[in-house]
Design an enzyme around this catalytic site. Structure first.
Site: not given
Lengths: 434, 444
Positions: A139, A347, A350, A353, A383
């Site tokens: 703690c 897809c 949006c 990416c 990545c």
């Protein structure tokens, strides 16, 4: 159906789900409710030395970090160890263990770093019939200011010393609960086993300030205009906890030693992940504090279903199974080449990416006027950021290149053989390949 | 006491509490937590499709993020910078055909982010505060006449005032607001929202409204040009198309826009008479607004009669479903032939239609519906004697609302192009204002 019965340090419980030493295990009433709900074991909230009971603050003792829709991602607390009379606790532990002989009952302890203090309390605990003890060296708030809790867990020599006393004056298993508020978790773990601990449990809570009240200019939880650091737990700490469990599980000095995994276990999957990384069982607190004790039924059914799917008969079949695959960066295969691939049918356009790659990564995704996003293999370093930020599951995947193919980014042929940094020509300290 | 079954046209068919409930907000406003949850669904798309779909190009992901982070007033400024009538547009925009149709979550789940309701949450929050969020630039000394106090005129006037010009709006009716005040269903503009929004908009300062000033009567384009540096015409569509059916003059046959206007201005809806059997002829938003409100006032049967198929109605799919959910029957492929009645209308005869070789023709088969009130909602037309070029029955404009005459701009429903939406009118008013500003200040 898979058998969830788990034996840890010779203590058998009907499932690997224990409640951690914390507010939910502070008294008989809660623990009986927990056992009725189906929990495999409990670690009773930490007992201190005989004497005037501990005093808690009378203002808020929990702070919180929310995700969307006020979903609890993390809670911190400044509650101290039990503030109830030692003998009341001991009597309740005795009664409950007697009524639930098939459940694990562990007693958490925190007394000053003096042999006499431990010598005084251990026989009292022994009399309760509990299955073992857990030493609260973790703690990080309040008690640490008095030289206990994480103040002990941060000094390996103290860990070894106190653990040895416990092994000397107590006959049943001794678990040492570790604080994550240190730089290398392997040192306190080694120290615990050096003192002949039967197991380590981790992590205890992480020192934290969950939020700042910008009107009062004070940390939360705020007590009359001031706040203090508290111990952080819940789903937010799970990645940190799992790394620490894995580090101990793969450390040559402690490999194979029993570990009880703690830190953000919320679902059966979290438990399975901890156990795959070498935890013999798991302890839960925040999830129970958020949703109540009934969640253990989801954990039981979920783990059981998964084990059936995978063909695991008992928990020991998969405990530690991921440990051999936890390695150092230098041993990762540098000849492995992957490329992101976007499933155009999945897809939803949006563009996250694209924004992530274009603004913050490798400019490896193109965008057409009609919002078609395409990975440029000659720029993609695999990545994984696009996969991480894509809101659609499995829309973007990492596809490994096959040996013999030419990586359009480097112009090099993908090699079949494994080769890591230790033999890489760019490494000044490279050793000759065998 | 009249009931829904009382013959003829009668007021008070429903008790007052029922009428009040019927005309409450169609969609209740979001509370703070609901807004936070709804806002969290936004993906903050790159070059977001919803923005492209918005005629006023509001930065929707940004304002939703501002709501999500607990700053709804900042969100409102993001909205209002692009669309000063963002409050009304949040209520009346056919979002299901615009931003919410383009939302990627509509693509993903068939459940878009609730952009319209979030916009209302933000704009309601800022409008509940004292004061006006924008300030005027230094005075330019230029004076501009805006004709018509509807969405296009108000939008143009506000932007001009912000840029430092002095604006006078000339409005023919006794009250500003245009179709926001007189032309949309009451349940979309509760608590006198249209009038409150105009008052709030005028908080910018520099805008004077003169009511009772109709082009061709009290004022003329030539006169305004002589007294002002520029003129913006936003006079809407003043005429209503006529039916080519026998009996159109019988008592009980009325224009839907007039019915809606009277309803919007009524102090007590229980005193507003409505038929037992109501037939609305047309297929657009006005037809739906008239039909639904007739039903909500207590009409027993309400039918929308449209001459083509339901998929060709210009009312949005959402509005069609709304009408049907309120108990309105949508009858398609029928055209009115004759209206009958002695002192007042009693029935209407339709002929069924079919499209043959791309042309709508009657099949000869007839249907008779009982009717004691008939509303015409078959489109509005431009009426106005203006000294500028007109094409296809509207003022011809190029670019940001330039008419054939230098110094005169036009926008909103009276101008060519566009789609007769409030939001489009706001965009046209704003863009004309920017062009007027650039023209007047050019060379500086």
């Amino acid at each position: 159906m898979a058998d969830l019965t788990t034996t840890f340090l010779g203590i058998t419980s009907p499932n690997p789900f224990w409640l951690a030493s914390a507010p939910p295990t502070d008294k008989e009433y809660n623990v009986r409710r927990a056992f009725e709900a189906g929990w495999g074991g409990v670690v009773w909230k930490t007992l201190g030395s005989e004497g005037p009971p501990i005093v808690n603050v009378n203002g808020p003792r929990y702070g919180v970090v929310y995700g969307a829709d006020r979903r609890v991602l993390g809670i911190n607390n400044i509650e101290l160890i039990t503030d109830r009379d030692l003998y009341t606790n001991l009597e309740e532990i005795t009664r409950v263990k007697k009524d639930y002989p098939d459940r694990a009952m562990i007693v958490s302890l925190m007394v000053p770093c003096e042999e006499e203090a431990w010598k005084a309390i251990l026989p009292l605990v022994e009399e309760t019939g509990a299955d073992g003890i857990e030493l609260n060296f973790g703690c990080p708030h309040g008690m640490a200011e008095r030289g206990m809790g994480s103040a002990v867990g941060q000094v390996p020599e103290y860990i070894t010393m106190v653990t040895a006393w416990c092994k000397q004056y107590y006959s049943k298993p001794v678990i040492v609960k570790l604080t994550p508020n240190i730089t290398d978790i392997r040192n306190p773990a080694r120290a615990a086993f050096k003192g002949n601990a039967d197991a380590v449990s981790l992590i205890n809570t992480i020192n934290s300030i969950t939020s700042v009240n910008l009107d009062a200019m004070s940390p939360e939880p705020m007590i009359d205009g001031k706040g203090t650091h508290g111990g952080y737990c819940g789903p937010a700490v799970k990645p940190i906890a799992m790394n620490m469990v894995a580090e101990i599980a793969r450390d040559p000095e402690t490999r194979g030693k029993p570990i009880s995994g703690i830190g953000g276990v919320t679902t059966w999957r979290d438990a399975a992940e901890f156990m795959a990384l070498g935890a013999g069982n798991v302890q839960v607190c925040t999830a129970a504090m958020t949703y109540g004790f009934r969640i253990v039924q989801e954990m039981i059914s979920g783990l059981s279903d998964w084990m059936d799917q995978k063909g695991y008969q008992r928990t020991s079949d998969f405990i530690g199974k991921a440990v051999p695959n936890v390695t150092d960066w230098q041993y990762l295969n540098l000849n492995y080449v992957a490329k992101a691939k976007i499933d155009q049918d999945a897809c939803i356009k949006c563009g996250r990416c694209y924004a992530a790659c274009e603004d913050t990564s490798h400019q490896a995704i193109s965008m057409s006027a009609d919002r078609v996003f395409t990975v440029m293999d000659d720029e993609c370093v695999a990545c994984n950021l696009c996969v991480d930020v894509c809101p659609v599951q499995d829309c973007i995947t990492m596809v490994p290149m096959q040996p013999g193919q030419v990586d359009p980014r480097t112009g090099k042929v993908v090699q079949k053989e494994y080769a890591n940094w230790t033999t890489h020509p760019n490494n000044p300290g490279a050793v000759a390949a065998e | 006491m009249p009931t829904s079954l009382t013959p003829g046209i009668a007021p008070g068919r429903l008790p007052a509490d029922q009428v009040a409930a019927n005309f409450a907000d169609l969609q209740p406003p979001l509370d703070g937590h609901e807004a936070a949850v709804a806002a969290d669904r936004c993906y903050f798309c790159h070059d977001a499709p919803c923005v492209t779909a918005c005629p006023t190009s509001i930065d929707i992901p940004m304002f939703i993020r501002q709501i999500a982070t607990g700053t709804p007033e900042a969100a409102a400024k993001t909205i209002l910078e692009q669309n000063i009538l963002g409050g009304m547009c949040a209520r009346v925009c056919p979002t299901e055909d615009l931003c919410e149709q383009a939302c990627v979550r509509e693509t993903a789940e068939g459940k878009p982010v609730e952009i319209g309701r979030l916009q209302r949450f933000a704009t309601d929050t800022i409008m509940a505060k004292q004061g006006h969020p924008f300030t005027r630039a230094a005075p330019t000394g230029k004076r501009i006449a805006v004709v018509g106090a509807g969405p296009a005129g108000l939008s143009c006037a506000h932007r001009l005032a912000m840029l430092g010009h002095d604006v006078t709006i000339y409005e023919g009716r006794a009250k500003p607001g245009g179709l926001n005040e007189f032309g949309i269903a009451a349940y979309k503009s509760t608590n006198d929202f249209a009038a409150r929004e105009v008052d709030w908009l005028l908080g910018i300062g520099g805008i004077r409204i003169e009511v009772g000033q109709t082009l061709g009567r009290e004022i003329s384009v030539e006169g305004l040009k002589a007294d002002h540096d520029a003129v913006f015409l936003a006079i809407g569509l003043g005429g209503v198309n006529a039916l080519s059916a026998v009996g159109e003059d019988i008592q009980g046959v009325a224009d839907a826009v007039d019915f809606i206007g009277v309803l919007r201005q009524a102090d007590d809806l229980t005193e507003l008479p409505v038929g037992r059997n109501v037939v609305v002829i047309g297929g657009g938003m006005t037809a739906v607004d008239a039909a639904v409100q007739s039903k909500l006032l207590g009409a027993d049967s309400v039918t929308i009669a449209y001459r083509r198929g339901q998929d060709q109605m210009s009312a949005s799919r959402y509005e069609q479903i709304l009408a049907q959910s309120k108990g309105v029957r949508i009858l398609t492929n029928v055209q009115p032939v004759s209206i009958h009645g002695a002192d007042a209308v009693s029935e209407i005869v339709f002929e069924q239609t079919a499209t043959v070789d791309g042309k709508l023709t009657g099949t000869g088969e007839q249907i008779t519906l009982p009717a004691d009130q008939i509303f015409k909602a078959i489109g509005q037309t431009f009426i106005g004697d203006v000294p500028v070029a007109v094409e296809h029955g509207k003022i011809a404009v190029t670019g940001p609302g330039r008419t054939s005459v230098a110094g005169v701009w036009a926008g909103g429903d009276c101008a060519s192009g566009g789609d007769d939406l409030t939001v489009t009118a706001v965009a046209e008013g704003r863009d004309a204002a920017l062009d007027i500003h650039a023209t007047l200040m050019g060379g500086n």
